[in-house]
Design a protein around this motif. Structure first.
Motif, mmCIF file in Angstrom:
data_model
loop_
_atom_site.group_PDB
_atom_site.id
_atom_site.type_symbol
_atom_site.label_atom_id
_atom_site.label_comp_id
_atom_site.label_asym_id
_atom_site.label_seq_id
_atom_site.Cartn_x
_atom_site.Cartn_y
_atom_site.Cartn_z
ATOM 1 N N THR A 366 23.119 1.072 4.973
ATOM 2 C CA THR A 366 21.929 1.653 4.349
ATOM 3 C C THR A 366 22.269 2.295 3.017
ATOM 4 O O THR A 366 21.557 2.126 2.019
ATOM 5 N N THR A 493 9.722 -11.753 9.270
ATOM 6 C CA THR A 493 9.343 -10.348 9.328
ATOM 7 C C THR A 493 10.269 -9.503 8.466
ATOM 8 O O THR A 493 11.327 -9.958 8.013
ATOM 9 N N ASP A 495 12.219 -7.449 9.388
ATOM 10 C CA ASP A 495 13.508 -7.225 10.054
ATOM 11 C C ASP A 495 14.626 -8.078 9.471
ATOM 12 O O ASP A 495 15.805 -7.769 9.664
ATOM 13 N N ASP A 498 16.809 -5.932 7.502
ATOM 14 C CA ASP A 498 17.380 -4.758 8.138
ATOM 15 C C ASP A 498 18.858 -4.643 7.803
ATOM 16 O O ASP A 498 19.574 -5.643 7.712
ATOM 17 N N SER A 499 19.321 -3.404 7.608
ATOM 18 C CA SER A 499 20.735 -3.201 7.275
ATOM 19 C C SER A 499 21.651 -3.511 8.452
ATOM 20 O O SER A 499 22.850 -3.720 8.265
ATOM 21 N N ASP A 500 21.099 -3.547 9.657
ATOM 22 C CA ASP A 500 21.866 -3.942 10.847
ATOM 23 C C ASP A 500 21.907 -5.463 10.906
ATOM 24 O O ASP A 500 20.867 -6.122 11.081
ATOM 25 N N ALA A 502 22.936 -7.536 13.122
ATOM 26 C CA ALA A 502 22.486 -8.123 14.384
ATOM 27 C C ALA A 502 20.971 -8.268 14.413
ATOM 28 O O ALA A 502 20.433 -9.311 14.805
ATOM 29 N N ILE A 503 20.260 -7.202 13.969
ATOM 30 C CA ILE A 503 18.796 -7.256 13.947
ATOM 31 C C ILE A 503 18.319 -8.304 12.948
ATOM 32 O O ILE A 503 17.386 -9.075 13.222
ATOM 33 N N ALA A 504 18.951 -8.350 11.778
ATOM 34 C CA ALA A 504 18.564 -9.336 10.762
ATOM 35 C C ALA A 504 18.801 -10.763 11.255
ATOM 36 O O ALA A 504 17.986 -11.660 11.010
ATOM 37 N N SER A 505 19.897 -10.988 11.977
ATOM 38 C CA SER A 505 20.222 -12.325 12.478
ATOM 39 C C SER A 505 19.194 -12.792 13.508
ATOM 40 O O SER A 505 18.744 -13.949 13.492
ATOM 41 N N VAL A 506 18.802 -11.891 14.407
ATOM 42 C CA VAL A 506 17.785 -12.239 15.407
ATOM 43 C C VAL A 506 16.462 -12.575 14.727
ATOM 44 O O VAL A 506 15.768 -13.522 15.111
ATOM 45 N N ALA A 507 16.126 -11.814 13.706
ATOM 46 C CA ALA A 507 14.879 -12.059 12.983
ATOM 47 C C ALA A 507 14.904 -13.422 12.291
ATOM 48 O O ALA A 507 13.894 -14.139 12.275
#
Length: 620
Positions: A366, A493, A495, A498-500, A502-507
């Motif tokens: 972040t 989205t 997401d 997202d700086s995370d 894992a969250i960005a990859s799922v999105a």
């Protein structure tokens, strides 16, 4: 006789009076005022004899042996003459009062004069290991009202800057500046702002310097015909400018600073850099010549114009370099324009002002993203390079250039640009006939002697519709052909930013393709390849084309299937291979939400994906 005697007395009195008017007694001596980093000292204040004798107000005042320190700079003048003085004697005395607690900015605001003249003004400044001495000749300040100077000029200026490793000597021709607000300028150095932010205030208006000449210790010479601009804007910092400069001087030259001091230095520099701006500034007629002791002694660089314009409510910030040329005895590089528009470092500075030891030692994603500046749009246009292929050899040369290079990265979301454009227009290059480089040698074998290529990638994310539009992805070559692709992807989205990770990859996995358009156009590359391949296989190009077309018709169904949609694609591709012209394929998902990677993975066969799309394919 009595009349003659009286006339003689009057004549004598007139002569004596005239002499008295030329004599200036000192009415004040050895005045000094000091507050923090600011100090004012005057050896003597002189007024005409008649004013001193009758204790009258005067509009003419002379100051001797004046020194004025502000921040790290000290200004010295042996004499300052003021004429048309509108300030009262009390105001003048208050300027040098050592007992008053009134800020210098307030004292300056009561100074007024029609003209102030300094035959010579010397400025001394020390920043770390670097020291600088500047001498200004015949300085004239006109129409001073409330400490604000309508115009300030200096006929010539000489500057000498020295450090442990280098020495610079700079000379200027005429200097000029308008609407200089001295109280506001002094306030920067004596005021501590409540927070490291706030609006910028105008310190001065237009400024100009002519005929600048610089020589460094290696003999490198820089000449600038003119530097000019307008509207220097600034604001007080959390610690005053004087405090900031003192801290930078103290810590800047030290090695192995403790983490706490590194954080202090970072915050201070960020606060100071964000505390000023210019409405517009430019330098023209710049020539740089390598010195006799420099590594590139025979290099000459020229720049027609360097300019900067700050952002306003109606226009973005803009910086540009025009008419650049670098030349030595072997070759040259020419660039018409380098420009950067719409950039901003505001978010980066705001983040650095809040920096802490944790962010310094182990910055999280972040924090890193928050420090990314807004890039805007860069253009590099009119590039022409003509240099030896190998240093010192003139037989084989590299000649290349391009019309325009563009890189746009703006409209950031969570520090990531959502509007991207990368393009290269008309990259031209003469292919060296003796090259053994893979790719270049292949093109030479196809009969190409010159290249002319263009490339473009343009994409935009729309947060409202959660769509990513590939507006264009293309590659074009003169006498070759082109490939272009456009498409729309849904389910994108916020997401994905997202700086995370894992969250960005799922999105990203959840993204779905809604539409895709592919266009392939042959402009000679296929014919050259067929001619070369036919020669190697000892056959004719037409026969080889027919073979390739038949092979495509037979092989593609085994790869993409034999559904009705797949058959449409197979027929169009086979026809294009048999007679290369223009191939277009338009595919849209039958599901309005799109076709995703997860959907394809769940299918028994990847070729089944063609059952989920509508396809129009055409070969012309």
């Amino acid at each position: 006789m009595r009349l003659l005697h009286r006339s003689g007395i009057c004549a004598l009195a007139l002569i004596a009076g005239s002499a008295a008017l030329q004599f200036e007694p000192a009415v004040m001596r050895d005045l000094a005022f000091e507050s923090g980093s600011q100090r004012i000292a005057v050896g003597a204040v002189r007024v005409p004899l008649w004013s001193a004798a009758w204790a009258q107000a005067t509009d003419t005042v002379s100051l001797e042996n004046v020194s004025f320190a502000i921040g790290a700079a000290t200004y010295e003048a042996k004499r300052i003459d003021l004429s048309g003085v509108t300030s009262s004697r009390t105001d003048v005395e208050a300027l040098f009062s050592s007992t008053s607690t009134e800020p210098v900015s307030s004292r300056l605001s009561r100074i007024g004069a029609k003209q102030i003249t300094l035959p010579e003004l010397r400025m001394k400044q020390k920043l770390g290991a670097e020291s600088q001495v500047a001498t200004y000749k015949n300085v004239v300040l006109k129409d001073v009202v409330g400490g604000r100077i309508a115009t300030a000029t200096a006929d010539t200026t000489g500057v000498e800057s020295t450090s442990a490793k280098t020495k610079l000597v700079i000379s200027y021709g005429r200097l000029s500046i308008s609407d200089l607000d001295m109280p506001a300028y002094a306030k920067l150095f004596e005021t501590r702002a409540e927070a490291a932010s706030g609006p910028l205030n105008k310190i001065h208006g237009a400024f100009a310097a002519e005929n600048i000449d610089l020589i460094d210790g290696e003999g490198t010479n820089v000449r600038v015909a003119r530097i000019s601009g307008r509207d220097f804007m600034a604001r007080p910092t959390k610690d005053s400018w004087a405090d900031n400069i003192a801290l930078i001087t103290q810590l800047g030259d030290k090695d192995d600073l403790p983490s706490e001091d590194q954080v202090r230095l970072i915050r201070t520099v960020a606060d100071l850099l964000s505390a000023f701006d210019f409405g517009q500034a430019e330098a023209t007629g710049i020539v740089v010549k390598g010195g006799s002791k420099a590594k590139d002694a025979d290099l000459t660089a020229r720049f027609n114009r360097v300019a900067y314009t700050s952002a306003t409510s109606s226009q973005p910030a803009d910086a540009r370099l025009e008419g650049s040329e670098f030349a030595d005895k072997d070759g040259s590089v020419k660039i018409e324009t380098i420009s950067l528009t719409g950039f901003s470092f505001a978010a980066m500075f705001e983040t650095l002002k809040k920096f802490d030891v944790k962010a310094l030692k182990d910055p999280d994603a972040t924090t890193i993203r928050a420090m990314i500046p807004t890039w805007g749009t860069m253009h590099i246009s009119g590039v022409d390079i003509d240099v030896p292929a190998e240093k010192g050899k003139k037989s084989e040369r590299v000649k290349l250039g391009f019309k325009d290079f563009e890189l746009t990265a703006d409209k950031p979301f969570n520090g990531v640009p959502t509007n991207i454009k990368l393009g290269l227009q008309n990259l031209t290059m003469a292919l060296p006939s003796s090259s053994k480089e893979e790719g270049i040698s292949d093109l030479i074998a196809l009969g190409y002697k010159n290249l002319d290529l263009s490339f473009l990638l343009s994409a935009l994310w729309n947060g409202a519709t959660e769509e990513l539009s590939i507006r264009e992805y293309s590659l074009r070559g003169q006498d070759m052909g082109s490939v272009s692709l456009t498409g729309v992807f849904g389910g994108m989205t916020k997401d994905i930013f997202d700086s995370d990770i894992a969250i960005a990859s799922v999105a990203l996995i959840g993204a779905k393709a809604k539409s895709l358009d592919i266009t392939i156009e042959n402009k000679g590359l296929f014919e050259r390849y067929l001619a070369k391949a036919a020669k190697e296989q000892k056959t004719k190009p037409d026969a080889l084309r027919a073979t390739y077309g038949t092979a495509a018709a037979l092989a593609l169904p085994s790869i993409i299937g034999s559904s009705d949609q797949a058959k449409v694609v197979t027929r169009a591709i086979a026809r294009f291979v048999a007679k290369p012209g223009r191939l277009t394929i338009h595919a849209t998902s039958k599901d309005p939400s799109g076709l995703g990677l997860a959907d394809i993975i769940a299918m028994p066969e990847p070729a089944d994906a063609f059952e989920q799309v509508n396809v129009i394919a055409k070969a012309e």
